[in-house]
Design a protein around this motif. Structure first.
Motif, PDB file in Angstrom:
ATOM      1  N   LYS A   1      32.815  72.480  62.083  1.00 28.54           N
ATOM      2  CA  LYS A   1      33.189  72.174  60.506  1.00 28.54           C
ATOM      3  C   LYS A   1      34.719  73.297  60.009  1.00 28.54           C
ATOM      4  N   MET A   2      34.268  74.244  61.739  1.00 27.50           N
ATOM      5  CA  MET A   2      35.643  75.627  61.170  1.00 27.50           C
ATOM      6  C   MET A   2      36.552  74.305  62.154  1.00 27.50           C
TER       7      MET A   2
ATOM      8  N   LEU B   1      42.846  73.347  50.312  1.00 26.96           N
ATOM      9  CA  LEU B   1      41.599  73.195  50.657  1.00 26.96           C
ATOM     10  C   LEU B   1      40.610  73.762  49.860  1.00 26.96           C
ATOM     11  N   THR B   2      39.777  73.661  49.493  1.00 24.72           N
ATOM     12  CA  THR B   2      38.823  73.830  48.261  1.00 24.72           C
ATOM     13  C   THR B   2      38.451  75.425  48.297  1.00 24.72           C
ATOM     14  N   SER B   3      38.678  76.295  47.564  1.00 26.19           N
ATOM     15  CA  SER B   3      37.825  77.477  47.056  1.00 26.19           C
ATOM     16  C   SER B   3      37.003  77.762  47.985  1.00 26.19           C
ATOM     17  N   GLU B   4      35.863  76.831  48.353  1.00 25.74           N
ATOM     18  CA  GLU B   4      34.707  76.731  48.773  1.00 25.74           C
ATOM     19  C   GLU B   4      35.075  76.282  50.183  1.00 25.74           C
TER      20      GLU B   4
ATOM     21  N   LEU C   1      35.575  79.177  55.467  1.00 25.64           N
ATOM     22  CA  LEU C   1      36.509  79.673  56.920  1.00 25.64           C
ATOM     23  C   LEU C   1      36.322  81.122  56.558  1.00 25.64           C
ATOM     24  N   THR C   2      36.441  81.818  56.453  1.00 28.47           N
ATOM     25  CA  THR C   2      36.103  83.054  55.803  1.00 28.47           C
ATOM     26  C   THR C   2      35.336  83.438  56.467  1.00 28.47           C
ATOM     27  N   GLU C   3      34.165  82.929  55.971  1.00 29.07           N
ATOM     28  CA  GLU C   3      32.597  84.198  56.528  1.00 29.07           C
ATOM     29  C   GLU C   3      32.183  83.601  57.781  1.00 29.07           C
TER      30      GLU C   3
ATOM     31  N   THR D   1      38.237  83.479  68.848  1.00 31.20           N
ATOM     32  CA  THR D   1      39.514  81.772  69.006  1.00 31.20           C
ATOM     33  C   THR D   1      39.997  81.012  67.845  1.00 31.20           C
ATOM     34  N   LEU D   2      39.569  80.801  66.881  1.00 28.11           N
ATOM     35  CA  LEU D   2      40.100  80.168  65.896  1.00 28.11           C
ATOM     36  C   LEU D   2      41.022  81.239  65.231  1.00 28.11           C
ATOM     37  N   SER D   3      41.580  82.216  65.097  1.00 32.54           N
ATOM     38  CA  SER D   3      42.144  83.378  64.051  1.00 32.54           C
ATOM     39  C   SER D   3      43.488  83.082  65.633  1.00 32.54           C
TER      40      SER D   3
END
Length: 138
Positions: free
Chosen positions: A97-98, A111-114, A119-121, A126-128
């Motif tokens: 999902k990430m 993207l939705t707020s959810e 993503l933040t949580e 690596t993705l950063s």
């Protein structure tokens, strides 16, 4: 034919080296020929994702390279269903999902707020790193 661990690692190393060389060639091409920029940009983003190993799921890399946000969203919906019925582990679900949400964001999708909260949580180093690298491509 199955590869043993050593053969797999060697093949992986060679592939990453080839992708890196190809990425360098794409950069050179893009600085000189503006007619290819749109097509090459998608390929370059996919290659950089593979190089940085941000995406571990081949299907996500393929859909991202082809700029197919609709199919990425369909895959995400399938994963939501699969995790609910126990066909997909929570860890694999979170990782994929990430990857999909990051790919959608890089393709300019809203993207939705959810999704943003997810993503933040669950942000990984690596993705950063992938986000930072691709931000420089403009």
């Amino acid at each position: 034919e199955e590869l043993d661990e050593e053969e797999y690692e060697e093949t992986k190393k060679e592939t990453l080296e080839q992708l890196s060389e190809f990425n360098d060639s794409l950069k050179k091409i893009m600085t000189g020929n503006m007619t290819l920029v749109d097509e090459l940009s998608g390929m370059q983003l996919a290659i950089q994702a593979a190089i940085s190993q941000a995406f571990k799921t081949p299907e996500v890399i393929r859909l991202f390279a082809k700029k197919q946000p609709g199919q990425l969203r369909t895959r995400l919906a399938e994963m939501d269903r699969d995790v609910m019925v126990g066909k997909l582990s929570r860890d694999v679900y979170t990782q994929q999902k990430m990857e999909i949400l990051t790919a959608l964001r890089k393709l300019g999708e809203k993207l939705t707020s959810e999704d943003e909260t997810f993503l933040t949580e669950n942000a990984t180093a690596t993705l950063s790193q992938f986000e930072k690298v691709t931000a420089n491509l403009g």
